[in-house]
Design a protein around this motif. Structure first.
Motif, PDB file in Angstrom:
ATOM      1  N   ILE A 139       0.834  -1.200   0.000  1.00  0.00           N
ATOM      2  CA  ILE A 139       0.000   0.000   0.000  1.00  0.00           C
ATOM      3  C   ILE A 139       0.871   1.252   0.000  1.00  0.00           C
ATOM      4  CG2 ILE A 139      -0.357   0.495   2.468  1.00  0.00           C
ATOM      5  CD1 ILE A 139      -3.220   0.255  -0.034  1.00  0.00           C
ATOM      6  N   GLU A 140       2.036   1.189   0.639  1.00  0.00           N
ATOM      7  CA  GLU A 140       2.951   2.334   0.614  1.00  0.00           C
ATOM      8  C   GLU A 140       3.561   2.511  -0.773  1.00  0.00           C
ATOM      9  OE1 GLU A 140       5.012   5.650   2.448  1.00  0.00           O
ATOM     10  OE2 GLU A 140       3.155   4.535   2.816  1.00  0.00           O
ATOM     11  N   MET A 141       3.840   1.411  -1.456  1.00  0.00           N
ATOM     12  CA  MET A 141       4.348   1.503  -2.823  1.00  0.00           C
ATOM     13  C   MET A 141       3.314   2.128  -3.751  1.00  0.00           C
ATOM     14  SD  MET A 141       6.243  -2.185  -3.232  1.00  0.00           S
ATOM     15  CE  MET A 141       7.303  -2.814  -1.921  1.00  0.00           C
ATOM     16  N   ILE A 142       2.062   1.734  -3.601  1.00  0.00           N
ATOM     17  CA  ILE A 142       0.992   2.296  -4.433  1.00  0.00           C
ATOM     18  C   ILE A 142       0.820   3.783  -4.144  1.00  0.00           C
ATOM     19  CG2 ILE A 142      -1.500   2.250  -4.861  1.00  0.00           C
ATOM     20  CD1 ILE A 142      -1.347  -0.815  -4.361  1.00  0.00           C
ATOM     21  N   HIS A 143       0.846   4.138  -2.872  1.00  0.00           N
ATOM     22  CA  HIS A 143       0.740   5.555  -2.502  1.00  0.00           C
ATOM     23  C   HIS A 143       1.908   6.351  -3.091  1.00  0.00           C
ATOM     24  CE1 HIS A 143       0.235   9.204  -0.255  1.00  0.00           C
ATOM     25  NE2 HIS A 143       1.332   9.007   0.455  1.00  0.00           N
ATOM     26  N   THR A 144       3.122   5.802  -3.007  1.00  0.00           N
ATOM     27  CA  THR A 144       4.300   6.502  -3.518  1.00  0.00           C
ATOM     28  C   THR A 144       4.234   6.653  -5.031  1.00  0.00           C
ATOM     29  OG1 THR A 144       5.623   5.628  -1.687  1.00  0.00           O
ATOM     30  CG2 THR A 144       6.815   6.540  -3.551  1.00  0.00           C
ATOM     31  N   TYR A 145       3.774   5.615  -5.717  1.00  0.00           N
ATOM     32  CA  TYR A 145       3.612   5.731  -7.173  1.00  0.00           C
ATOM     33  C   TYR A 145       2.680   6.886  -7.517  1.00  0.00           C
ATOM     34  CZ  TYR A 145      -0.679   4.668  -9.831  1.00  0.00           C
ATOM     35  OH  TYR A 145      -1.885   4.766 -10.487  1.00  0.00           O
ATOM     36  N   SER A 146       1.594   7.030  -6.755  1.00  0.00           N
ATOM     37  CA  SER A 146       0.635   8.096  -7.041  1.00  0.00           C
ATOM     38  C   SER A 146       1.259   9.474  -6.829  1.00  0.00           C
ATOM     39  CB  SER A 146      -0.623   7.940  -6.179  1.00  0.00           C
ATOM     40  OG  SER A 146      -0.398   8.321  -4.833  1.00  0.00           O
ATOM     41  N   LEU A 147       2.150   9.589  -5.851  1.00  0.00           N
ATOM     42  CA  LEU A 147       2.821  10.864  -5.592  1.00  0.00           C
ATOM     43  C   LEU A 147       3.811  11.201  -6.709  1.00  0.00           C
ATOM     44  CD1 LEU A 147       3.586  10.597  -1.758  1.00  0.00           C
ATOM     45  CD2 LEU A 147       1.599  11.619  -2.879  1.00  0.00           C
ATOM     46  N   ILE A 148       4.570  10.202  -7.160  1.00  0.00           N
ATOM     47  CA  ILE A 148       5.518  10.427  -8.255  1.00  0.00           C
ATOM     48  C   ILE A 148       4.790  10.964  -9.484  1.00  0.00           C
ATOM     49  CG2 ILE A 148       7.105   9.317  -9.888  1.00  0.00           C
ATOM     50  CD1 ILE A 148       7.819   7.315  -7.669  1.00  0.00           C
ATOM     51  N   HIS A 149       3.684  10.316  -9.832  1.00  0.00           N
ATOM     52  CA  HIS A 149       2.916  10.746 -11.002  1.00  0.00           C
ATOM     53  C   HIS A 149       2.224  12.085 -10.760  1.00  0.00           C
ATOM     54  CE1 HIS A 149       2.589   6.646 -13.287  1.00  0.00           C
ATOM     55  NE2 HIS A 149       3.835   6.985 -12.996  1.00  0.00           N
ATOM     56  N   ASP A 150       1.740  12.299  -9.554  1.00  0.00           N
ATOM     57  CA  ASP A 150       1.053  13.545  -9.225  1.00  0.00           C
ATOM     58  C   ASP A 150       1.981  14.752  -9.344  1.00  0.00           C
ATOM     59  OD1 ASP A 150      -1.471  14.603  -8.490  1.00  0.00           O
ATOM     60  OD2 ASP A 150      -0.750  14.976  -6.461  1.00  0.00           O
ATOM     61  N   ASP A 151       3.270  14.539  -9.090  1.00  0.00           N
ATOM     62  CA  ASP A 151       4.245  15.632  -9.131  1.00  0.00           C
ATOM     63  C   ASP A 151       4.713  15.975 -10.540  1.00  0.00           C
ATOM     64  OD1 ASP A 151       4.271  15.945  -6.359  1.00  0.00           O
ATOM     65  OD2 ASP A 151       5.912  14.529  -6.071  1.00  0.00           O
ATOM     66  N   LEU A 152       4.409  15.136 -11.509  1.00  0.00           N
ATOM     67  CA  LEU A 152       4.904  15.323 -12.873  1.00  0.00           C
ATOM     68  C   LEU A 152       4.405  16.636 -13.491  1.00  0.00           C
ATOM     69  CD1 LEU A 152       4.404  11.692 -14.198  1.00  0.00           C
ATOM     70  CD2 LEU A 152       6.614  12.855 -13.964  1.00  0.00           C
ATOM     71  N   PRO A 153       5.162  17.181 -14.436  1.00  0.00           N
ATOM     72  CA  PRO A 153       4.744  18.433 -15.096  1.00  0.00           C
ATOM     73  C   PRO A 153       3.348  18.368 -15.707  1.00  0.00           C
ATOM     74  CG  PRO A 153       7.034  17.962 -15.602  1.00  0.00           C
ATOM     75  CD  PRO A 153       6.514  16.773 -14.848  1.00  0.00           C
ATOM     76  N   ALA A 154       2.945  17.202 -16.195  1.00  0.00           N
ATOM     77  CA  ALA A 154       1.618  17.061 -16.797  1.00  0.00           C
ATOM     78  C   ALA A 154       0.503  17.041 -15.757  1.00  0.00           C
ATOM     79  CB  ALA A 154       1.555  15.783 -17.627  1.00  0.00           C
ATOM     80  N   MET A 155       0.872  16.889 -14.484  1.00  0.00           N
ATOM     81  CA  MET A 155      -0.119  16.840 -13.411  1.00  0.00           C
ATOM     82  C   MET A 155      -0.002  18.111 -12.568  1.00  0.00           C
ATOM     83  SD  MET A 155      -1.621  13.748 -13.823  1.00  0.00           S
ATOM     84  CE  MET A 155      -1.937  12.681 -12.448  1.00  0.00           C
ATOM     85  N   ASP A 156       0.607  18.022 -11.371  1.00  0.00           N
ATOM     86  CA  ASP A 156       0.702  19.205 -10.501  1.00  0.00           C
ATOM     87  C   ASP A 156       1.993  19.993 -10.679  1.00  0.00           C
ATOM     88  OD1 ASP A 156      -1.760  18.740  -9.487  1.00  0.00           O
ATOM     89  OD2 ASP A 156      -1.097  17.958  -7.551  1.00  0.00           O
TER      90      ASP A 156
END
Length: 296
Positions: A73-90
């Motif tokens: 569950i921590e890996m899934i949460h971390t994946y979401s943060l990595i993607h959320d931080d991307l230029p195309a997102m936040d």
């Protein structure tokens, strides 16, 4: 019970397990291992795996039976943060006071690091379930909870509505949908999965689910508040990013005072859902206070 000591104890157990399970061997693709580990060990509080292990223990389960799922569950949460931080997102440069993954490894590797963590999380859970005949059915049900909460009807769905709502005026129901799916869904799944693996009956599962829903929404509203009035040094990231990205938040729709009042209401509801369990509920009650009533 000293809450902070207990919280740190659980976080340390999770960290040791994460270090054990995350790949770190030398191989042609070792850069992806480095990128995955960089974000996982970038200073997270391990709240979701702690909630999962605490839920399992609450219903009589053993922490050793839950650790692979807690790490997943921590890996899934971390994946979401990595993607959320991307230029195309936040488009964030910092997370937890450190450079975001794409700022260190580039956008391509950051995307693959997120994909790697998501896939590896399910590899880990499936392997653990297949090796545990005694709890196989429970672990399959727990995986279903986690898959649904992190997918198109949960976290991804919430992220989609969040993205398409940028720069638009949305109503309170749409904002609740975003918060309940983008953030709260994985918190609810953490608690429900832990309780299911621990052997919770229907009554316990219902109570813990109600607790989780209130904590999950309260946690995100507090994030909204802290993005306005928080301390950047304590948060480890730039405040005001929601305003910069023209995102709808609780304060932007309801106002700051109403948002703070809502957080307190959600905290009280979370406590009422489990307080009848007495001393056994003490850690959860203090954890709710810690999560939804952070400094603002």
């Amino acid at each position: 019970m000293d809450f902070k000591i207990e919280l740190q104890k659980k976080a340390d157990i999770i960290d040791k397990a994460l270090d054990k399970y995350l790949p770190k061997e030398t191989s042609p693709q070792n850069l992806i291992f480095d990128a995955m580990r960089y974000s996982v060990f970038a200073g997270g509080k391990r709240l979701r795996p702690i909630l999962m292990t605490a839920a399992s223990e609450f219903v009589g389960g053993k922490i050793d039976d839950i650790l692979p799922f807690a790490c997943a569950i921590e890996m899934i949460h971390t994946y979401s943060l990595i993607h959320d931080d991307l230029p195309a997102m936040d488009n964030d440069d910092y997370r937890r006071g450190k450079l975001t993954n794409h700022k260190v490894y580039g956008e391509g590797i950051a995307i693959l690091a997120g994909d790697g963590l998501l896939n590896y999380a399910f590899e880990l859970m499936i392997k653990d379930a297949l090796e545990d005949n005694k709890n196989l059915q429970r672990k399959i049900l727990a995986m279903k909870e986690i898959a649904s909460a992190s997918g198109i009807y949960g976290m991804i769905g919430g992220q989609v509505v969040d993205l398409i709502s940028e720069s638009k005026k949305i109503d309170a129901d749409t904002l609740d949908y975003i918060h309940n799916n983008k953030t709260a869904a994985l918190i609810v799944a953490s608690i429900r999965a832990g309780a299911i693996i621990g052997g919770a009956d229907e009554e316990l599962l219902k109570c813990l689910t109600e607790f989780a829903k209130n904590v999950g929404l309260g946690f995100q509203i507090t994030d909204d508040i802290l993005d306005i009035v928080g301390d950047e040094k304590k948060l480890g990231k730039k405040v005001g990013s929601d305003i910069d990205n023209q995102k709808a938040t609780y304060p932007s729709i309801h106002g700051l005072d109403v948002s703070i009042k809502k957080v307190n209401e959600l905290f009280n509801k979370s406590v009422k859902s489990i307080e009848r369990f007495g001393e056994k509920a003490e850690f959860f009650i203090q954890l709710s206070d810690y999560l939804v009533k952070r400094e603002y």
